[in-house]
Design an enzyme around this catalytic site. Structure first.
Site, mmCIF file in Angstrom:
data_model
loop_
_atom_site.group_PDB
_atom_site.id
_atom_site.type_symbol
_atom_site.label_atom_id
_atom_site.label_comp_id
_atom_site.label_asym_id
_atom_site.label_seq_id
_atom_site.Cartn_x
_atom_site.Cartn_y
_atom_site.Cartn_z
ATOM 1 N N TYR A 1 0.860 -1.194 0.000
ATOM 2 C CA TYR A 1 0.000 0.000 0.000
ATOM 3 C C TYR A 1 0.880 1.221 0.000
ATOM 4 O O TYR A 1 1.895 1.260 0.701
ATOM 5 C CB TYR A 1 -0.912 0.022 1.236
ATOM 6 C CG TYR A 1 -2.363 -0.063 0.839
ATOM 7 C CD1 TYR A 1 -2.931 0.965 0.086
ATOM 8 C CD2 TYR A 1 -3.153 -1.157 1.168
ATOM 9 C CE1 TYR A 1 -4.251 0.895 -0.320
ATOM 10 C CE2 TYR A 1 -4.468 -1.238 0.758
ATOM 11 C CZ TYR A 1 -5.017 -0.205 0.016
ATOM 12 O OH TYR A 1 -6.313 -0.278 -0.398
ATOM 13 N N GLU B 1 -0.537 4.874 -0.352
ATOM 14 C CA GLU B 1 -1.339 6.098 -0.561
ATOM 15 C C GLU B 1 -0.475 7.322 -0.330
ATOM 16 O O GLU B 1 0.408 7.316 0.525
ATOM 17 C CB GLU B 1 -2.531 6.110 0.393
ATOM 18 C CG GLU B 1 -3.652 5.212 -0.077
ATOM 19 C CD GLU B 1 -4.880 5.323 0.808
ATOM 20 O OE1 GLU B 1 -4.913 6.181 1.697
ATOM 21 O OE2 GLU B 1 -5.803 4.525 0.605
ATOM 22 N N ASP C 1 -6.608 15.326 -23.533
ATOM 23 C CA ASP C 1 -6.553 13.894 -23.237
ATOM 24 C C ASP C 1 -5.876 13.232 -24.437
ATOM 25 O O ASP C 1 -6.498 13.027 -25.479
ATOM 26 C CB ASP C 1 -7.995 13.383 -23.039
ATOM 27 C CG ASP C 1 -8.052 11.891 -22.826
ATOM 28 O OD1 ASP C 1 -7.027 11.218 -22.997
ATOM 29 O OD2 ASP C 1 -9.155 11.394 -22.501
ATOM 30 N N THR D 1 -3.441 7.619 -21.352
ATOM 31 C CA THR D 1 -3.281 6.229 -20.932
ATOM 32 C C THR D 1 -1.834 5.861 -21.247
ATOM 33 O O THR D 1 -1.160 6.566 -22.005
ATOM 34 C CB THR D 1 -4.198 5.264 -21.714
ATOM 35 O OG1 THR D 1 -3.955 5.458 -23.112
ATOM 36 C CG2 THR D 1 -5.656 5.510 -21.410
ATOM 37 N N LYS E 1 -1.852 2.417 -24.866
ATOM 38 C CA LYS E 1 -2.276 2.412 -26.273
ATOM 39 C C LYS E 1 -1.026 2.624 -27.144
ATOM 40 O O LYS E 1 -0.130 1.786 -27.082
ATOM 41 C CB LYS E 1 -3.338 3.482 -26.485
ATOM 42 C CG LYS E 1 -4.576 3.306 -25.588
ATOM 43 C CD LYS E 1 -5.626 4.338 -25.919
ATOM 44 C CE LYS E 1 -6.591 4.627 -24.793
ATOM 45 N NZ LYS E 1 -7.688 3.699 -24.685
ATOM 46 N N ARG F 1 -1.232 -1.332 -18.767
ATOM 47 C CA ARG F 1 -2.531 -0.664 -18.663
ATOM 48 C C ARG F 1 -2.445 0.356 -17.537
ATOM 49 O O ARG F 1 -2.076 0.015 -16.408
ATOM 50 C CB ARG F 1 -3.640 -1.662 -18.298
ATOM 51 C CG ARG F 1 -3.790 -2.802 -19.255
ATOM 52 C CD ARG F 1 -5.150 -3.431 -19.115
ATOM 53 N NE ARG F 1 -6.134 -2.538 -19.684
ATOM 54 C CZ ARG F 1 -6.331 -2.372 -20.987
ATOM 55 N NH1 ARG F 1 -5.623 -3.057 -21.852
ATOM 56 N NH2 ARG F 1 -7.239 -1.536 -21.418
#
Ligand code: PLP
Length: 472
Positions: free
Chosen positions: A64, A66, A241, A270, A273, A279
């Site tokens: 974890y 955060e 974007d 992203t 692509k 991903r």
């Protein structure tokens, strides 16, 4: 026979998985076999490198983290700090951005982070100011009410869905379409191109807080300098974007007015692509928005995925190598060869061609809906996806278009000569398919589908996918 490192790594991983749940190991192996056999023309997909794939399967997945580098809500994040900082550094260097936030789990998440950062930066709200300096206990019920009202209903101007915009740019199925007051700009019906005068007119009338550019299905370059001028003229924050074309920006195919990074206040993308990474998503911005962007987790994101950030660092390092620029140029050369091959055979293309990695065929020219065309091509071993065309008469479900893209086949090594053969296969299927009794039904001779499938396989045989990976 001694195996190379990649084969050993993947074989060993599958062996370990097989000992626990063999069906998962089988499915992973089957996925590679399927990908090896299909002519993948999905514009948003690619093949990540073995190094990128392998960077994801490890102990980082258990951690974890955060917060951000050096400012975590969890202890023991020193190694996560290393990979997150590396990924951010590669992203800043690659795109020439002053700040990079590499935690978003996907493109949609990256856009949510950007929306939050813009709202926090721009919305005039005394209650929000108090909340931002962490005086939340000082906020009254009336403050909270005002804050919710002030954050909602802000104005967003983005590219319309049927012109190629994305759902997250203010459209109903996405939360952006529910929380923002949205208007869209389309394309010129005669040319299919963005009409910058019309965008300026819409911006003047609507006065958006956010002007969004970027697309999923627009086959041309966009002039970000002009759009920034439009945003400035109405006091809007300019967000781009670049999820689809980030690889072309990274590979310096899109430069000057067509590179969004120097022109936009904030850029999202992203990583999976045309950029050919794992991903995931990413946000780039200047110092003014950096602090808000870094609050992405836990503001709108769940805990970071350190294993994916490790893979982003690997993929971004790959994209900084000189051969990535060559790859990016070949993506566009291939798309243009595909467009030319299709046009020569009589296909109708939206805008008549392409400047980027994708081609949009208007399949009404073949008497088909997008749904019928997509399925007929799939029956023939060609994987594409249906897509709306501007002013689509068949709506967003059946559509009138087929979107095809070249990043994946270019990764495999196919070149312009193979694109002409690909155009021939696509045209053969579409011209031999006839519409059935509904917008989903079609008639295609199975023998023809079989023949094209075999031809597609022969075409791919010369370009093995992951040639160094032998699963035995
Ligand atoms: N933005 C654009 C322009 C896209 O095309 C997509 C996906 O297709 C996204 C965002 C969403 O990306 P993801 O599926 O990673 O959330």
């Amino acid at each position: 026979m001694s195996l190379n490192a990649e084969s050993t790594a993947f074989r060993s991983a599958l062996e370990v998985i097989r000992a626990v749940e063999p069906r998962v190991a089988d499915a992973i192996g089957a996925e590679l076999a399927d990908q090896r056999e299909s002519l993948k023309l999905i514009a948003s997909e690619n093949y990540a490198s073995p190094a990128t794939l392998l960077a994801m399967g490890n102990w980082f997945s258990d951690k974890y983290a955060e917060g951000t580098v050096g400012r975590r809500f969890y202890a023991g994040c020193q190694n996560v700090d290393t990979v997150e900082a590396l990924a951010a550094e590669h992203a800043r260097e690659l795109f020439g951005a002053s700040h990079a936030y590499v935690q978003p789990h996907s493109g949609i998440d990256a856009n949510l982070v950007a929306f939050w950062a813009i709202l926090a930066d721009r919305v005039e709200s005394p209650a929000l100011k108090k909340a931002q300096v962490r005086q939340v206990n000082d906020l009254t019920e009336a403050d909270w009410f005002a804050l919710r009202r002030e954050l909602g209903n802000q104005r967003m101007l983005g590219m319309s869905l049927d012109a190629g915009g994305h759902l997250t740019h203010g459209f109903r199925p996405n939360i952006s379409g529910k929380m923002f007051d949205q208007r869209s700009y389309g394309t010129d019906p005669a040319t299919g191109l963005v009409d910058y005068d019309k965008v300026a007119e819409a911006a003047r009338e609507f006065k958006p807080l956010i002007l969004v550019a970027g697309y999923s299905a627009y086959p041309r370059k966009v002039n970000f300098r002009i759009l920034r001028e439009i945003a400035d003229s109405v006091g809007a924050t300019f967000m781009v974007d670049m999820a689809h074309f980030a690889g072309l920006v990274a590979g310096k195919v899109f430069t000057g007015d067509f590179d969004p990074v120097p022109h936009a206040h904030i850029v999202t993308t992203t990583t999976h692509k045309s950029l050919r990474g794992p991903r995931g998503g990413m946000v780039l911005c200047g110092p003014e928005l950096a602090d808000q962007v870094d609050r992405g987790c836990p503001m709108v994101l769940g805990g970071p995925l350190p294993h994916v950030m490790a893979a982003k660092a690997v993929a971004l390092a790959e994209a900084r190598r000189p051969d990535f620029a060559d790859y990016a140029q070949r993506i566009v050369d291939n798309a243009q060869a595909l467009a030319e091959g299709l046009t020569r055979r009589g296909a109708k293309l939206v805008t008549g061609g392409t400047d980027n990695h994708l081609v949009l065929i208007d399949v009404t020219g073949y008497g088909l809906t997008g749904r019928q065309a997509e399925q007929a091509l799939l029956d023939s071993g060609i994987v594409t996806n249906r897509n709306s065309v501007p002013q689509d008469p068949n709506g967003a479900w059946y559509t009138s278009g087929i979107r095809i893209g070249t990043p994946a086949l270019t990764s495999r090594g196919l070149g312009v000569a193979e694109m002409d053969q690909t155009a021939e296969l696509i045209h053969t299927v579409l011209s031999q398919t006839t519409s059935g009794e509904s917008k989903a039904k079609y008639v295609l001779d199975p023998a023809l589908a079989d023949k094209v499938s075999k031809q597609a396989n022969e075409l791919l045989a010369g370009f093995p996918l992951y040639p160094a990976v032998d699963l035995g």
